[in-house]
Structures are given as C-alpha cells and as structure tokens.
Design a protein around this motif. Sequence first.
Motif, PDB file in Angstrom:
ATOM      1  N   VAL A  39       0.863  -1.186   0.000  1.00  0.00           N
ATOM      2  CA  VAL A  39       0.000   0.000   0.000  1.00  0.00           C
ATOM      3  C   VAL A  39       0.900   1.237   0.000  1.00  0.00           C
ATOM      4  O   VAL A  39       0.917   2.009   0.955  1.00  0.00           O
ATOM      5  CB  VAL A  39      -0.965   0.011   1.202  1.00  0.00           C
ATOM      6  CG1 VAL A  39      -2.126  -0.921   0.968  1.00  0.00           C
ATOM      7  CG2 VAL A  39      -0.252  -0.374   2.496  1.00  0.00           C
ATOM      8  N   SER A  48      -6.611   2.052   0.803  1.00  0.00           N
ATOM      9  CA  SER A  48      -5.664   1.794  -0.279  1.00  0.00           C
ATOM     10  C   SER A  48      -5.737   0.343  -0.740  1.00  0.00           C
ATOM     11  O   SER A  48      -5.751   0.057  -1.943  1.00  0.00           O
ATOM     12  CB  SER A  48      -4.245   2.130   0.179  1.00  0.00           C
ATOM     13  OG  SER A  48      -3.316   1.904  -0.860  1.00  0.00           O
ATOM     14  N   ARG A  77      -3.453  -8.448  -0.414  1.00  0.00           N
ATOM     15  CA  ARG A  77      -4.378  -7.361  -0.059  1.00  0.00           C
ATOM     16  C   ARG A  77      -5.770  -7.906   0.249  1.00  0.00           C
ATOM     17  O   ARG A  77      -6.450  -7.431   1.166  1.00  0.00           O
ATOM     18  CB  ARG A  77      -4.447  -6.349  -1.201  1.00  0.00           C
ATOM     19  CG  ARG A  77      -3.151  -5.577  -1.428  1.00  0.00           C
ATOM     20  CD  ARG A  77      -3.262  -4.658  -2.624  1.00  0.00           C
ATOM     21  NE  ARG A  77      -1.981  -4.037  -2.942  1.00  0.00           N
ATOM     22  CZ  ARG A  77      -1.401  -4.096  -4.147  1.00  0.00           C
ATOM     23  NH1 ARG A  77      -1.994  -4.741  -5.145  1.00  0.00           N
ATOM     24  NH2 ARG A  77      -0.237  -3.508  -4.351  1.00  0.00           N
TER      25      ARG A  77
END
Length: 200
Positions: A39, A48, A77
């Motif tokens: 990020v 983000s 993520r």
Amino acid sequence: MRRVPALPLTALLLAALVLPGCAELRTPRPRVSLPLELVPNAEDPVRSAARLASAAFADQGAALQGHPAETARAAARLEYLAQTLAADPRYAALPPGLTLALRGAVGEVRGALGLAEAALPEQAIAALAQAARALEGRDDAAAVLVPPLFPAGAEATLRRLREPGPLPEAAIATGRTEEAIRALDIGTGWTLSPERSTLR
C-alpha cells in the motif's frame, strides 16, 4: 440427599470436543498488518488495499494473467481486507454481507493459487508479500512457495501465480468493498453510535 444422575460417557466426550470450538468462535482473530510496499504512499491501508485490490481483480482478474508478482500482491491485499474488516469493530458500518463475500473470495483465490486452506491470514500475507518481492527482484521465489503453506510446491504454485484463471468472486467482493467504503466516506460517514467517534 438427592443424587444428580451422571452424564453418559458419549455426552462428556462430545462436550470436550465442542466447548473448545465454541471458545475459539467467541475469540476474535487478532488484527493483521500489511507490508508497506503493498500500500505505497497510503495514509489509510484499508482504503488503499480496497482500491488496489478492486483494480487488480476487475474483469475477474484478467489483468493479473502473466503477472505473478502482482497476483501475489493482490491476493495478500485480499487476505488483509477479509480479516481486518471482519475483526475490527470500527468497520461494522459496512454492509453485513461484505465480510462473507470477502471470505468467499479468499477461498476462491487460495484455491486458484494452491494456498493452504488452513493457513492463517497473517501467514498468507507474509508469504505472498515475500513471494512478490522475490518475483519482482528476480530472486528465488521458489524458496518461499513451499509446503505446508503451498502444498503443491514451488513449480506448480509459480504456474498458478502466472495464470490464476478467472476470479469472479474476488472481482465482485473487492468491487463491492471499494464502493461501500466510498459511499460511507461521502455519505453519512462512519459514525456507528453516539459513543463512538468517526473513523475519518
């Protein structure tokens, strides 16, 4: 004195198996962190990560084909979002079905990459981030993609990272996550109750 009847042995054994599981369900998973390179330049890692994951998995992850390092980053993520949004009470304002959708997406991506179903989110994030660094730096990613986290071994896992195939659940879940966060940011905000402060 009245005697209390003894429980059958089978009932005692069943209780011994069930009670630890109940305690585990009541105990929330600890918060996880995301390596900063996943990020970059982000003031808020959740926003983000949601934005980057949504972009990566758009069109069922078509842009990830042939890009193993980016596939590993996108998967990390997703792991972070699924765990953080489920475990952190600050995000309870998000739609209730969102965490279930993210968990389903995690299962889909783990299956596509050959990542062990039993791996803890923090283990998956660390291994995927390390693999992405190795792949991008032309280092030996094979040393990271090994059992038990990657039961199929390095060679098969590298092939899956290069060609993960369509990932429709990840596309839907990450897209919904980004939209929900944006809607709360520009709408009523993140206040959950009078005694809680806003996230912004």
